[in-house]
Motif scaffolding. Structure first.
Motif, PDB file in Angstrom:
ATOM      1  N   HIS A  53      27.752  33.827  47.603  1.00 24.39           N
ATOM      2  CA  HIS A  53      28.631  33.837  48.767  1.00 24.39           C
ATOM      3  C   HIS A  53      29.845  32.977  48.406  1.00 24.39           C
ATOM      4  N   THR A  54      30.930  33.611  47.951  1.00 26.48           N
ATOM      5  CA  THR A  54      32.085  32.844  47.490  1.00 26.48           C
ATOM      6  C   THR A  54      32.861  32.242  48.642  1.00 26.48           C
ATOM      7  N   TYR A  55      33.836  31.445  48.269  1.00 29.81           N
ATOM      8  CA  TYR A  55      34.564  30.631  49.234  1.00 29.81           C
ATOM      9  C   TYR A  55      35.256  31.453  50.315  1.00 29.81           C
ATOM     10  N   GLY A  56      36.046  32.427  49.955  1.00 34.60           N
ATOM     11  CA  GLY A  56      36.660  33.334  50.901  1.00 34.60           C
ATOM     12  C   GLY A  56      37.664  32.713  51.848  1.00 34.60           C
ATOM     13  N   PHE A  57      38.805  32.267  51.338  1.00 31.99           N
ATOM     14  CA  PHE A  57      39.861  31.725  52.166  1.00 31.99           C
ATOM     15  C   PHE A  57      41.058  32.665  52.168  1.00 31.99           C
ATOM     16  N   ARG A  58      41.794  32.643  53.235  1.00 31.73           N
ATOM     17  CA  ARG A  58      43.017  33.438  53.320  1.00 31.73           C
ATOM     18  C   ARG A  58      44.094  32.808  52.428  1.00 31.73           C
ATOM     19  N   LYS A  59      45.069  33.622  52.044  1.00 28.95           N
ATOM     20  CA  LYS A  59      46.102  33.185  51.105  1.00 28.95           C
ATOM     21  C   LYS A  59      46.826  31.938  51.607  1.00 28.95           C
ATOM     22  N   ILE A 108      45.869  36.241  43.563  1.00 34.01           N
ATOM     23  CA  ILE A 108      47.126  36.926  43.208  1.00 34.01           C
ATOM     24  C   ILE A 108      46.841  38.086  42.262  1.00 34.01           C
ATOM     25  N   LYS A 109      46.011  37.833  41.256  1.00 33.91           N
ATOM     26  CA  LYS A 109      45.693  38.849  40.255  1.00 33.91           C
ATOM     27  C   LYS A 109      45.041  40.077  40.894  1.00 33.91           C
ATOM     28  N   GLU A 110      44.097  39.827  41.768  1.00 27.50           N
ATOM     29  CA  GLU A 110      43.355  40.933  42.372  1.00 27.50           C
ATOM     30  C   GLU A 110      43.942  41.365  43.714  1.00 27.50           C
ATOM     31  N   ASN A 111      44.893  40.579  44.205  1.00 32.90           N
ATOM     32  CA  ASN A 111      45.505  40.830  45.505  1.00 32.90           C
ATOM     33  C   ASN A 111      44.447  40.980  46.597  1.00 32.90           C
ATOM     34  N   LYS A 112      43.427  40.132  46.504  1.00 30.89           N
ATOM     35  CA  LYS A 112      42.361  40.110  47.503  1.00 30.89           C
ATOM     36  C   LYS A 112      42.219  38.691  48.004  1.00 30.89           C
ATOM     37  N   TRP A 113      42.266  38.550  49.313  1.00 31.21           N
ATOM     38  CA  TRP A 113      42.136  37.245  49.938  1.00 31.21           C
ATOM     39  C   TRP A 113      41.034  37.308  50.971  1.00 31.21           C
ATOM     40  N   ALA A 114      40.358  36.219  51.123  1.00 33.85           N
ATOM     41  CA  ALA A 114      39.249  36.096  52.074  1.00 33.85           C
ATOM     42  C   ALA A 114      38.201  37.177  51.850  1.00 33.85           C
ATOM     43  N   ARG A 164      42.808  20.337  41.929  1.00 33.06           N
ATOM     44  CA  ARG A 164      44.022  21.143  41.790  1.00 33.06           C
ATOM     45  C   ARG A 164      43.769  22.335  40.875  1.00 33.06           C
ATOM     46  N   GLN A 165      43.088  22.098  39.774  1.00 27.44           N
ATOM     47  CA  GLN A 165      42.773  23.184  38.838  1.00 27.44           C
ATOM     48  C   GLN A 165      41.889  24.242  39.488  1.00 27.44           C
ATOM     49  N   LEU A 166      40.885  23.815  40.247  1.00 25.98           N
ATOM     50  CA  LEU A 166      39.983  24.755  40.908  1.00 25.98           C
ATOM     51  C   LEU A 166      40.736  25.607  41.929  1.00 25.98           C
ATOM     52  N   TRP A 167      41.535  24.975  42.762  1.00 24.43           N
ATOM     53  CA  TRP A 167      42.288  25.719  43.777  1.00 24.43           C
ATOM     54  C   TRP A 167      43.361  26.595  43.127  1.00 24.43           C
ATOM     55  N   GLN A 168      43.913  26.145  42.001  1.00 26.31           N
ATOM     56  CA  GLN A 168      44.885  26.976  41.289  1.00 26.31           C
ATOM     57  C   GLN A 168      44.190  28.209  40.730  1.00 26.31           C
ATOM     58  N   ASP A 169      42.992  28.064  40.207  1.00 25.37           N
ATOM     59  CA  ASP A 169      42.223  29.222  39.724  1.00 25.37           C
ATOM     60  C   ASP A 169      41.921  30.181  40.868  1.00 25.37           C
ATOM     61  N   TYR A 170      41.569  29.626  42.012  1.00 27.59           N
ATOM     62  CA  TYR A 170      41.290  30.462  43.186  1.00 27.59           C
ATOM     63  C   TYR A 170      42.542  31.234  43.578  1.00 27.59           C
ATOM     64  N   PHE A 171      43.690  30.537  43.587  1.00 27.49           N
ATOM     65  CA  PHE A 171      44.954  31.177  43.931  1.00 27.49           C
ATOM     66  C   PHE A 171      45.307  32.260  42.909  1.00 27.49           C
ATOM     67  N   ASP A 172      45.191  31.936  41.619  1.00 27.09           N
ATOM     68  CA  ASP A 172      45.515  32.897  40.559  1.00 27.09           C
ATOM     69  C   ASP A 172      44.638  34.141  40.648  1.00 27.09           C
ATOM     70  N   LEU A 173      43.369  33.953  40.951  1.00 31.64           N
ATOM     71  CA  LEU A 173      42.450  35.079  41.099  1.00 31.64           C
ATOM     72  C   LEU A 173      42.854  35.949  42.292  1.00 31.64           C
TER      73      LEU A 173
END
Length: 177
Positions: free
Chosen positions: A74-80, A53-59, A42-51
């Protein structure tokens, strides 16, 4: 392992003198383990989500050749919506596991009243927590590494993008590499 996790752990060994008691403690330990694991996820995915949102970059997925060429990860790269869905699922699993563990704790408070020799339920719960935390130390380190890499990869990606926005010539690109 359980007896080594706390001071006076030998009391736990003496108390767990039947298969029924052992099975109950194993189930409670497994649920505690799952709780900590879901919390790390949960913490990892929350960090991914926060990042995101902060950068407004998805995937922000990039090609393998780009990764190799710029010596980045090669980062994870998932859509919002995927991140939100995964975060929701993990949060539900986390909450469900909390409820399950609360049931085990209530059940342990009832059970230990009849156990001979007696052990205080708080001592048993503490031993289980300490045992699981100790066993998951390497896993926590792995998740911390993933969280740090997520932030560093994002920073690298931003710096590379800013560099290319400056429209460097081939010589400057080669020098930068």
């Amino acid at each position: 392992m359980l007896s080594n996790s706390i001071e006076d752990g030998n009391k736990i060994v003496q108390c767990l003198n039947t298969n029924e008691k052992l099975q109950f403690v194993r189930q409670m330990t497994e649920t505690t383990n799952n709780l900590y694991y879901f919390d790390l996820q949960r913490q990892l995915w929350q960090d991914y989500f926060d990042l995101g949102i902060k950068e407004n970059k998805w995937a922000p997925r990039v090609s393998k050749s780009f990764v190799k060429q710029h010596h980045t990860c090669h980062t994870y790269g998932f859509r919002k919506h995927i991140v939100e869905q995964r975060l929701k699922t993990i949060t539900q699993q986390f909450q469900s596991t909390i409820n399950e563990l609360q049931q085990y704790i209530l059940q342990s408070e009832q059970n230990v009243k009849h156990w001979q020799p007696y052990i205080h339920p708080a001592i048993l719960s503490n031993a289980i927590n300490e045992c699981v935390k100790s066993a998951q130390q390497r896993l926590r380190q792995e998740f911390d590494y993933k969280k740090k890499m997520l932030a560093l990869d994002s920073n690298d990606r931003n710096l590379i993008t800013k560099f290319y926005d400056l429209k460097p010539n081939e010589e400057q690109i080669q020098l930068a590499k």
